[in-house]
Design a protein around this motif. Structure first.
Motif, PDB file in Angstrom:
ATOM      1  N   ILE A  36       0.844  -1.195   0.000  1.00 59.52           N
ATOM      2  CA  ILE A  36       0.000   0.000   0.000  1.00 59.52           C
ATOM      3  C   ILE A  36       0.877   1.242   0.000  1.00 59.52           C
ATOM      4  O   ILE A  36       1.810   1.361   0.799  1.00 59.52           O
ATOM      5  N   LEU A  37       0.573   2.191  -0.895  1.00 59.05           N
ATOM      6  CA  LEU A  37       1.257   3.473  -0.957  1.00 59.05           C
ATOM      7  C   LEU A  37       0.392   4.536  -0.285  1.00 59.05           C
ATOM      8  O   LEU A  37      -0.823   4.565  -0.464  1.00 59.05           O
TER       9      LEU A  37
ATOM     10  N   GLY B 264       6.472  -0.506 -10.761  1.00 54.98           N
ATOM     11  CA  GLY B 264       6.758   0.635 -11.619  1.00 54.98           C
ATOM     12  C   GLY B 264       7.067   1.877 -10.823  1.00 54.98           C
ATOM     13  O   GLY B 264       7.194   1.846  -9.593  1.00 54.98           O
ATOM     14  N   THR B 265       7.198   2.988 -11.539  1.00 54.22           N
ATOM     15  CA  THR B 265       7.490   4.285 -10.928  1.00 54.22           C
ATOM     16  C   THR B 265       6.192   5.076 -10.787  1.00 54.22           C
ATOM     17  O   THR B 265       5.550   5.401 -11.787  1.00 54.22           O
ATOM     18  N   TYR B 266       5.838   5.399  -9.552  1.00 48.56           N
ATOM     19  CA  TYR B 266       4.577   6.077  -9.268  1.00 48.56           C
ATOM     20  C   TYR B 266       4.836   7.469  -8.686  1.00 48.56           C
ATOM     21  O   TYR B 266       5.892   7.727  -8.092  1.00 48.56           O
TER      22      TYR B 266
ATOM     23  N   PHE C  21       8.066   1.441  -6.922  1.00 46.19           N
ATOM     24  CA  PHE C  21       7.251   0.484  -6.179  1.00 46.19           C
ATOM     25  C   PHE C  21       7.543  -0.939  -6.640  1.00 46.19           C
ATOM     26  O   PHE C  21       7.583  -1.216  -7.836  1.00 46.19           O
ATOM     27  N   PHE C  22       7.753  -1.828  -5.651  1.00 51.34           N
ATOM     28  CA  PHE C  22       7.870  -3.262  -5.913  1.00 51.34           C
ATOM     29  C   PHE C  22       6.796  -3.971  -5.109  1.00 51.34           C
ATOM     30  O   PHE C  22       6.676  -3.775  -3.897  1.00 51.34           O
ATOM     31  N   LYS C  23       6.031  -4.771  -5.767  1.00 55.69           N
ATOM     32  CA  LYS C  23       4.992  -5.553  -5.087  1.00 55.69           C
ATOM     33  C   LYS C  23       5.679  -6.690  -4.341  1.00 55.69           C
ATOM     34  O   LYS C  23       6.449  -7.463  -4.912  1.00 55.69           O
TER      35      LYS C  23
ATOM     36  N   PHE D 148      -3.166   3.966  -1.979  1.00 61.16           N
ATOM     37  CA  PHE D 148      -3.313   3.313  -3.274  1.00 61.16           C
ATOM     38  C   PHE D 148      -2.548   1.997  -3.254  1.00 61.16           C
ATOM     39  O   PHE D 148      -1.422   1.928  -2.746  1.00 61.16           O
ATOM     40  N   SER D 149      -3.173   0.947  -3.787  1.00 61.81           N
ATOM     41  CA  SER D 149      -2.540  -0.372  -3.866  1.00 61.81           C
ATOM     42  C   SER D 149      -2.269  -0.701  -5.329  1.00 61.81           C
ATOM     43  O   SER D 149      -3.165  -1.161  -6.051  1.00 61.81           O
ATOM     44  N   PRO D 150      -1.057  -0.467  -5.816  1.00 62.15           N
ATOM     45  CA  PRO D 150      -0.750  -0.758  -7.218  1.00 62.15           C
ATOM     46  C   PRO D 150      -0.848  -2.247  -7.518  1.00 62.15           C
ATOM     47  O   PRO D 150      -0.601  -3.086  -6.647  1.00 62.15           O
TER      48      PRO D 150
END
Length: 266
Positions: A127-128, A160-162, A181-183, A154-156
């Motif tokens: 989560i971001l 990627g780059t957010y 961001f890395f999941k 936000f949960s990508p």
């Protein structure tokens, strides 16, 4: 005095004739960012630049602009000015002219608001969080707005780059820095408790150690696989000299289970 009377009479006659032939130009409308169509008020944001345009009247030969509330204005043309908003409200007045004959003055008052605090992004699990309080949020993957991602968190669904945009009630906004961001797996299987790797950040050679057979993959920020090693066991040396510098997602798969680690290549 008698000699002056004819001259004065001619001057008065010429003056009256001049203004008798003066035709005022038609009304004009000021338009630009933050102004609704035909409105006399608008909104602006501190340190932002806006370009304002006055509609051209067929009978106008020129326009007289008066802009107050800022020291930073630039004339683009007779019908356009750019304005840099400072810390006070701005008034824009435009008078159309037909030669020496003025028309009706148009005025727009711009309420200038400060931009919100710049957000920063914090990751907790997958989560971001935008970290700042705002009226409206918009998350972006690269430069593309993510549809429906308009909350503080936000949960990508992809690596990627957010970045995130935060807006206040006046519509003024500020953007965060890019965030890589890395999941990651929130619930990791216990078999990976003794998996280790070093150094991190790494320059060329990465050492990994695991007491089970495993596969190792590296994925870049675009989600593309850049390295794959299969059927490894125990301590291994992996040469990363062919890869570009940056952040990677390292996945380790063993017995059908997967663990994820972040790896920085310097």
């Amino acid at each position: 005095m008698e000699k002056l009377l004819p001259i004065l009479f001619l001057l008065v006659l010429s003056f009256n004739k001049l203004f008798a032939q003066c035709t005022p130009p038609g009304n004009v409308v000021i338009s630009g960012p933050g102004i609704a169509a035909g409105a006399s008020t608008g909104v602006g944001c501190t340190d932002r630049v806006a370009v304002y345009t006055v509609s051209a009247s067929a009978s106008a030969t020129d326009y007289v602009w008066k802009i107050t509330g800022t020291n930073s204005t630039t004339q683009i043309s007779s019908t356009q000015y750019s304005v840099v908003f400072e810390n006070s409200n701005v008034s824009i007045e435009v008078t159309p002219m037909n030669g020496a004959c003025p028309g009706n003055k148009s005025t727009v008052n711009i309420a200038v608001s400060p931009i919100p605090d710049r957000p920063s992004i914090k990751q907790t699990g997958n989560i971001l969080d935008a970290t700042v309080t705002a009226t409206v949020y918009q998350w972006y993957l690269g430069s593309i707005a993510v549809n429906g991602a308009t909350s503080k968190t936000f949960s990508p669904t992809t690596n990627g780059t957010y970045l995130v945009e935060a807006k206040n009630v006046s519509g003024c906004s500020s953007f965060s820095n890019n965030f890589n961001f890395f999941k990651t797996a929130i619930h990791e299987d216990a078999i990976f408790s003794n998996f280790s790797f070093y150094p991190n950040p790494v320059i060329t050679i990465l050492f990994v150690n695991f007491n089970k057979r495993y596969d190792l993959n590296l994925v870049d920020l675009r989600g593309q696989q850049v390295l794959q090693k299969t059927d490894l066991q125990n301590k291994q040396e992996i040469d990363l000299s062919s890869l570009k510098r940056g952040m990677y997602l390292m996945t380790i798969t063993s017995d059908g289970k997967t663990a994820v680690r972040k790896l920085l290549l310097k």
